[in-house]
Design a protein around this motif. Structure first.
Motif, PDB file in Angstrom:
ATOM      1  N   HIS A  86     -50.015  31.121  28.855  1.00 27.75           N
ATOM      2  CA  HIS A  86     -51.460  31.048  28.681  1.00 27.75           C
ATOM      3  C   HIS A  86     -51.995  29.627  28.608  1.00 27.75           C
ATOM      4  O   HIS A  86     -52.907  29.252  29.338  1.00 27.75           O
ATOM      5  CB  HIS A  86     -51.838  31.815  27.404  1.00 27.75           C
TER       6      HIS A  86
ATOM      7  N   THR B 129     -62.707  30.034  27.007  1.00 33.09           N
ATOM      8  CA  THR B 129     -63.025  31.449  26.792  1.00 33.09           C
ATOM      9  C   THR B 129     -63.388  32.109  28.119  1.00 33.09           C
ATOM     10  O   THR B 129     -62.973  33.234  28.399  1.00 33.09           O
ATOM     11  CB  THR B 129     -64.217  31.595  25.827  1.00 33.09           C
TER      12      THR B 129
ATOM     13  N   LYS C  72     -60.334  32.751  30.074  1.00 28.13           N
ATOM     14  CA  LYS C  72     -59.623  33.925  29.561  1.00 28.13           C
ATOM     15  C   LYS C  72     -60.258  35.205  30.085  1.00 28.13           C
ATOM     16  O   LYS C  72     -59.559  36.137  30.508  1.00 28.13           O
ATOM     17  CB  LYS C  72     -59.685  33.903  28.031  1.00 28.13           C
ATOM     18  N   LYS C  73     -61.595  35.221  30.099  1.00 27.52           N
ATOM     19  CA  LYS C  73     -62.297  36.421  30.593  1.00 27.52           C
ATOM     20  C   LYS C  73     -61.921  36.687  32.040  1.00 27.52           C
ATOM     21  O   LYS C  73     -61.694  37.827  32.442  1.00 27.52           O
ATOM     22  CB  LYS C  73     -63.814  36.192  30.526  1.00 27.52           C
TER      23      LYS C  73
ATOM     24  N   GLU D  21     -58.513  38.173  32.368  1.00 22.66           N
ATOM     25  CA  GLU D  21     -58.483  39.598  32.044  1.00 22.66           C
ATOM     26  C   GLU D  21     -59.093  40.420  33.168  1.00 22.66           C
ATOM     27  O   GLU D  21     -58.624  41.515  33.467  1.00 22.66           O
ATOM     28  CB  GLU D  21     -59.220  39.837  30.730  1.00 22.66           C
TER      29      GLU D  21
ATOM     30  N   ILE E 291     -56.491  40.753  35.661  1.00 18.76           N
ATOM     31  CA  ILE E 291     -55.470  41.723  35.252  1.00 18.76           C
ATOM     32  C   ILE E 291     -55.963  43.124  35.560  1.00 18.76           C
ATOM     33  O   ILE E 291     -55.231  43.979  36.075  1.00 18.76           O
ATOM     34  CB  ILE E 291     -55.154  41.605  33.743  1.00 18.76           C
ATOM     35  N   GLU E 292     -57.235  43.338  35.257  1.00 25.01           N
ATOM     36  CA  GLU E 292     -57.797  44.669  35.482  1.00 25.01           C
ATOM     37  C   GLU E 292     -57.755  45.027  36.956  1.00 25.01           C
ATOM     38  O   GLU E 292     -57.546  46.181  37.311  1.00 25.01           O
ATOM     39  CB  GLU E 292     -59.247  44.669  34.985  1.00 25.01           C
TER      40      GLU E 292
ATOM     41  N   ASP F 152     -55.563  44.077  39.017  1.00 27.59           N
ATOM     42  CA  ASP F 152     -54.165  44.044  39.481  1.00 27.59           C
ATOM     43  C   ASP F 152     -53.778  42.823  40.297  1.00 27.59           C
ATOM     44  O   ASP F 152     -52.939  42.918  41.181  1.00 27.59           O
ATOM     45  CB  ASP F 152     -53.828  45.313  40.288  1.00 27.59           C
TER      46      ASP F 152
ATOM     47  N   ARG G 233     -49.438  41.047  32.474  1.00 29.79           N
ATOM     48  CA  ARG G 233     -48.802  40.377  31.354  1.00 29.79           C
ATOM     49  C   ARG G 233     -47.309  40.666  31.436  1.00 29.79           C
ATOM     50  O   ARG G 233     -46.893  41.738  31.829  1.00 29.79           O
ATOM     51  CB  ARG G 233     -49.314  40.936  30.027  1.00 29.79           C
TER      52      ARG G 233
ATOM     53  N   ARG H 227     -45.213  37.769  25.335  1.00 28.60           N
ATOM     54  CA  ARG H 227     -46.648  38.027  25.421  1.00 28.60           C
ATOM     55  C   ARG H 227     -47.468  36.809  25.786  1.00 28.60           C
ATOM     56  O   ARG H 227     -48.661  36.903  25.948  1.00 28.60           O
ATOM     57  CB  ARG H 227     -47.149  38.594  24.074  1.00 28.60           C
ATOM     58  N   LYS H 228     -46.812  35.665  25.905  1.00 30.78           N
ATOM     59  CA  LYS H 228     -47.610  34.488  26.277  1.00 30.78           C
ATOM     60  C   LYS H 228     -47.707  34.336  27.789  1.00 30.78           C
ATOM     61  O   LYS H 228     -48.503  33.554  28.289  1.00 30.78           O
ATOM     62  CB  LYS H 228     -46.963  33.224  25.701  1.00 30.78           C
TER      63      LYS H 228
ATOM     64  N   TYR I 277     -48.047  35.215  31.889  1.00 32.79           N
ATOM     65  CA  TYR I 277     -48.696  36.034  32.907  1.00 32.79           C
ATOM     66  C   TYR I 277     -47.863  35.967  34.172  1.00 32.79           C
ATOM     67  O   TYR I 277     -47.201  34.964  34.448  1.00 32.79           O
ATOM     68  CB  TYR I 277     -50.099  35.488  33.222  1.00 32.79           C
TER      69      TYR I 277
END
Lengths: 228, 735
Positions: free
Chosen positions: B686, B706, B709-710, B713, B716-717, B719, B723, B728-729, B731
């Motif tokens: 990250h 921030t 980060k958005k 995400e 990610i949504e 595809d 993660r 968990r750090k 990608y």
């Protein structure tokens, strides 16, 4: 809710199982017998025209085993069946699932529910079940998110027993925040991890530099503000 | 008198020739001769001596194994003479003390030389083999032990020397030659003698002296004067060393001065009220600043102290500049003030700070800091450029134009949000091009080239497209009129065809054009589409201008009015009506309400431009108002400009809108950067993604973590990324 008229029908005429031949071995016989019973059971709830159990059928099943259809155990049952579509069970799913549960009658099913609960709650399975619970809600094709209302209910259903306090706070936050109107799978999985790993109510070990979903960063900020 | 030089030339070592056995009495006798010679030498009676004879005597003594006797005798004799000398020096009074010492030292050296010559054979044979101290050195040691370190002379000498130095420091003139000789004597006696007997106490006493003096000065002088005094003292000490001290002492004494006069008072000097560093900066006191720089660079942390104070002062001043509400009213003035401030400090660094690069860097970082404190800086810089390109550069030579544009580029480099500047620049350029109000095409293009060099092709490709459109439109107009000869020579319609992607986006609005115009416009439209199939044209009626000839009153004032398209539509209505209500105008023109109100206001409520009359005469436009042509309109000019197409500082809602558009534009850029990075790295944690993305986008804007980060995400949504299931750090890029 008044008990629904049972949809169980007379079985004899509906016997459509595989025909037993003289050459069948004893095990095959018991298997087929079992499958017969499962099929019979299936048919008693299935919709005649579609050949699958629909929401009405599920509701009937639930009342017959005396469990609310909103009970988490029904969701666990669906998980065990690996049901693909919310509100519907196909014959194959029914067969495989019931066999995996090692039950072939309603009474056995009812008795087997506590077993099922235990099985789901093992660490290995729970993660899978949790993720399944979300995906089960993605009813439309290409749907990737679930609306906040439903997510809150689902959280309560699935995590409430284990993490009541955390879940309550999380739900409170989700309802008042306005950044997100729906939650995706990534965020959903984040919730579980959060509940498992982060200490409450101090949130001391939350490291904002790690890759937590943004919604959880915001939740932590909100919590901290609330407490001060 | 025996010529010492002649001796040195004639000395020759005679080889051992024959063995002669001599009795002890001979040794005594020989010694007596030599002893006598030494006495005579010390008594300045050497002229009567024979070098040959004495040399042979000494030679024989050594040869016959009486070297020890000779050596010891030498020591004793010299010592006793030195004791005598000591007494006479001690007896000297006051100033003659040093003179006596000096004289006796010279004598001793001369004597020593002669003695050494006589005893040369011993020096070269007996002494090395017995490892005894050679004659010359022996003489120096004896002098040191018996004279310099004698109890009566030792301290007195030290005090006398230090006293003289002190007197010189307080302004008296002293005998420097004498000092030099004495100091040289100490140096000749050995490094440690010079250091222990003179240098150390000298440094201690100097430190005390300067401590006192600096305390005195700092109480009564201002910073500039103090520094002058410190510099003077420093130079004095350096000069002192060259005149009568060992050169190795220079760095030691300068260190003392630097420490006592500068290092110990550094902060007090820099922060001195009314005369400290800040005051010098404000008043451009190059000489004082230069002096401070030169003095402070000699002490540890000296320059960094100056730099820190300068930086914090600059940042404070800069911050006030950019947040001062008064200044913010005039963007051009705002930017000019920034340029002036930069020029001021550039001069200071060049003239006083030796073009020191670290100071340049401090200046740059300060400017970068405060320019970005005001979110409107990009807009204002663009407005400044706009002003220059419209009129400010009129009549300015080509080189001066380049200078001004380079200064603008310098400010541009400090901006963190370069993409905001780009947006405004585009808007302002569009207005300039369309209204034909640019002073110099060359200047415009020059600036574009500079921006391209700084930011790359992508930054300027659309801007260049705008210039191309203008040129193409000209050609199109030629073609149009050439193929419509029936229109005659009157070129009443001029169309600029703008490519949608290149120009700042405008909401498409149309209004009802007067009949005189619409036919012509249609002709153009069909001409254009005839030659460019597959394109769509939409009239941007909110961006055009018109020149109309008006006659006020019956046979009254004639004027040519330069108005916007909207204004033209409204005015033309009055050819067919005396009085028109707001509603009627709105209906007839179909101009959007907000624009219409503004348009009517500019023609009815502004002094000197009131070609219309409004009832009631209020400042605002009401729905029930009625409008008439103002027959009494006058202007001393034939041509009157009413339209406003000049770039203005944005209003609050406009600013919000622009900012929103900028934010929206940033999202895909951030995502593209993330994907680019992940594609090449495959797996990344990250924090590193944030760092890399910020770095990649830094030339356009400062990316918000921030926001990044958005975007991650969101990816990610969709595809593009996932993660890592274990760490968990991390990608992972999904191909």
């Amino acid at each position: 809710m008044p008990p629904r008229a049972s949809k169980r029908k007379a079985t004899a005429s509906q016997n459509s199982t595989s025909v037993t031949s003289a050459d069948d071995s004893p095990t095959d016989k018991t298997k087929t017998k079992k499958t017969d019973r499962l099929d019979i059971l299936f048919d008693s709830y299935a919709n005649c025209s579609s050949g699958i159990i629909d929401p009405e059928g599920i509701e009937a099943l639930c009342s017959d085993i005396n469990v609310e259809h909103t009970d988490v155990r029904i969701l666990m049952f669906a998980w065990k069946l690996k049901a693909q579509r919310q509100g519907y069970f196909t014959r194959d799913e029914w067969r495989c699932g019931m066999k995996a549960l090692k039950v072939d009658s309603l009474s056995k099913l009812k008795k087997g529910l506590p077993e099922l609960e235990k099985e789901v709650n093992t660490p290995g399975n729970f993660q899978d079940f949790y993720s399944y619970a979300f995906r089960y809600c993605l009813t439309e094709e290409k749907q990737k998110t679930v609306d906040i209302e439903s997510v809150c209910e689902l959280l309560n259903l699935v995590l409430g027993s284990q993490f009541q306090c955390k879940v309550d706070l999380l739900i409170e936050y989700l309802k008042i925040q306005s950044d997100y109107k729906a939650i995706n799978l990534d965020q959903w999985m984040g919730f579980l991890r959060f509940c498992k790993e982060i200490s409450f109510p101090d949130l001391e070990n939350y490291d904002a530099d790690l890759a937590w979903p943004l919604i959880l960063d915001n939740f932590v900020d909100w919590m901290k503000e609330k407490r001060s | 008198m025996i010529d010492v030089v002649a001796w040195a030339v004639s000395i020759r070592i005679e080889a051992f020739k024959h063995r002669v056995v001599v009795d002890p009495k001979y040794a005594d006798k020989t010694w007596k001769i030599l002893e006598h010679a030494i006495h005579e030498i010390y008594n300045h009676n050497a002229s009567g001596l024979s070098f040959e004879e004495l040399y042979r005597n000494a030679y024989n003594m050594v040869l016959h194994k009486f070297g020890e006797k000779l050596y010891n005798g030498l020591v004793d004799t010299m010592t006793s003479h030195l004791r005598e000398i000591c007494k006479s020096i001690e007896a000297a009074q006051g100033d003659s003390f040093l003179e006596e010492l000096n004289r006796k030292w010279n004598d001793h050296n001369k004597a020593l030389q002669m003695i050494r010559d006589i005893l040369m054979y011993m020096d070269r044979t007996y002494i090395p083999s017995t490892r005894k101290t050679p004659v010359h050195e022996l003489g120096l040691n004896l002098w040191r032990d018996n004279i310099i370190h004698s109890s009566k002379i030792h301290i007195r000498l030290q005090n006398t020397l230090l006293e003289l130095v002190h007197r010189e420091r307080t302004g008296e003139v002293i005998d420097r030659g004498l000092m030099r000789n004495i100091v040289k004597m100490l140096m000749d006696l050995g490094c440690s003698v010079y250091q222990e007997d003179f240098e150390k106490p000298f440094l201690e006493v100097s430190a005390e002296f300067y401590r006192g003096e600096s305390q005195k000065f700092i109480e009564c002088c201002d910073c500039g004067d103090y520094l002058k005094k410190a510099e003077k003292r420093l130079n004095e000490e350096i000069e002192r060393v060259t005149h009568y001290l060992d050169s190795k002492s220079e760095v030691k004494i300068t260190n003392v001065v630097e420490k006592e006069m500068i290092a110990n008072h550094m902060l007090r000097l820099v922060h001195m009220e009314n005369s400290g560093l800040v005051n010098m900066l404000l008043d451009d006191k190059y000489e004082d600043l230069g002096r401070m720089y030169n003095l402070f660079r000699r002490v540890p942390n000296g320059l960094s102290t100056i730099r820190e104070v300068m930086t914090s002062h600059l940042r404070e001043t800069g911050k006030q500049l950019v947040t001062d509400a008064e200044r913010l009213k005039d963007p051009v003035e705002f930017v000019q003030r920034l340029l002036d401030e930069k020029d001021k400090y550039d001069s200071i660094i060049t003239n006083a700070f030796n073009n020191d690069k670290t100071f340049q860097n401090a200046l740059n970082s300060s400017f970068e800091y405060f320019i970005n404190l005001n979110a409107r800086s990009p807009e204002f810089i663009s407005l400044f450029v706009d002003d220059k390109l419209r009129k400010g550069l009129k009549g300015v030579s080509e080189e001066d134009v380049e200078v001004i544009l380079d200064k603008v580029m310098m400010l541009f480099r400090y901006l963190q949000e370069k993409d905001v500047f780009e947006k405004y620049y585009k808007q302002h350029l569009a207005k300039r091009l369309l209204s034909g109000k640019t002073v110099s095409d060359d200047a415009e293009r020059s600036l574009i080239v500079k921006l391209k060099t700084e930011c790359g092709y992508q930054f300027t490709s659309k801007l260049e497209g705008m210039f191309t459109d203008m040129k193409t439109s000209q050609d199109t107009m030629h073609g149009f009129y050439a193929s419509h000869l029936e229109l005659g020579d009157a070129r009443t319609l001029v169309v600029q065809v703008l490519t949608t992607g290149s120009w700042p986006t405008q909401p498409g609005v149309t209004c009802n054009l007067p009949a005189e115009m619409s036919a012509l416009c249609e002709k153009f439209r069909s001409y254009y589409l005839g030659t460019h199939t597959g394109r769509r044209l939409s009239w941007q009626t909110n961006m055009g201008t018109a020149d109309i000839k008006a006659t006020f009153g019956k046979g009254g004032q004639k004027h040519e009015l330069n108005v916007s398209t909207y204004q033209m539509c409204v005015l033309m209505l009055f050819n067919n009506a005396e009085r028109l209500s707001y509603k009627e105008i709105e209906q007839a023109t179909e101009i959007p309400a907000a624009d219409l109100k503004r348009c009517l206001q500019s023609m009815a409520c502004v002094k000197g431009k009131n070609v219309l009359r409004k009832e009631p005469m209020s400042k605002d436009i009401g729905e029930e108002d009625a409008f008439f042509v103002n027959d009494k309109f006058t202007s001393k000019f034939y041509k009157v400009k009413i339209g406003t197409v000049v770039a203005q500082k944005e209003s609050e809602p406009e600013k919000q809108e622009t900012r929103q558009r900028v934010e929206e534009d940033r999202k895909p850029q951030i995502e593209a950067a993330i994907v680019r990075i992940m594609k090449s790295r495959r797996v990344l944690d990250h924090n590193n993604i944030i760092t890399e993305v910020t770095k990649q986008l830094q030339s356009r804007f400062l990316a918000n973590p921030t926001e990044i980060k958005k975007r991650i995400e969101s990816l990610i949504e969709r595809d593009f990324l996932e993660r890592d299931s274990v760490d968990r750090k991390l990608y992972r890029y999904l191909a």
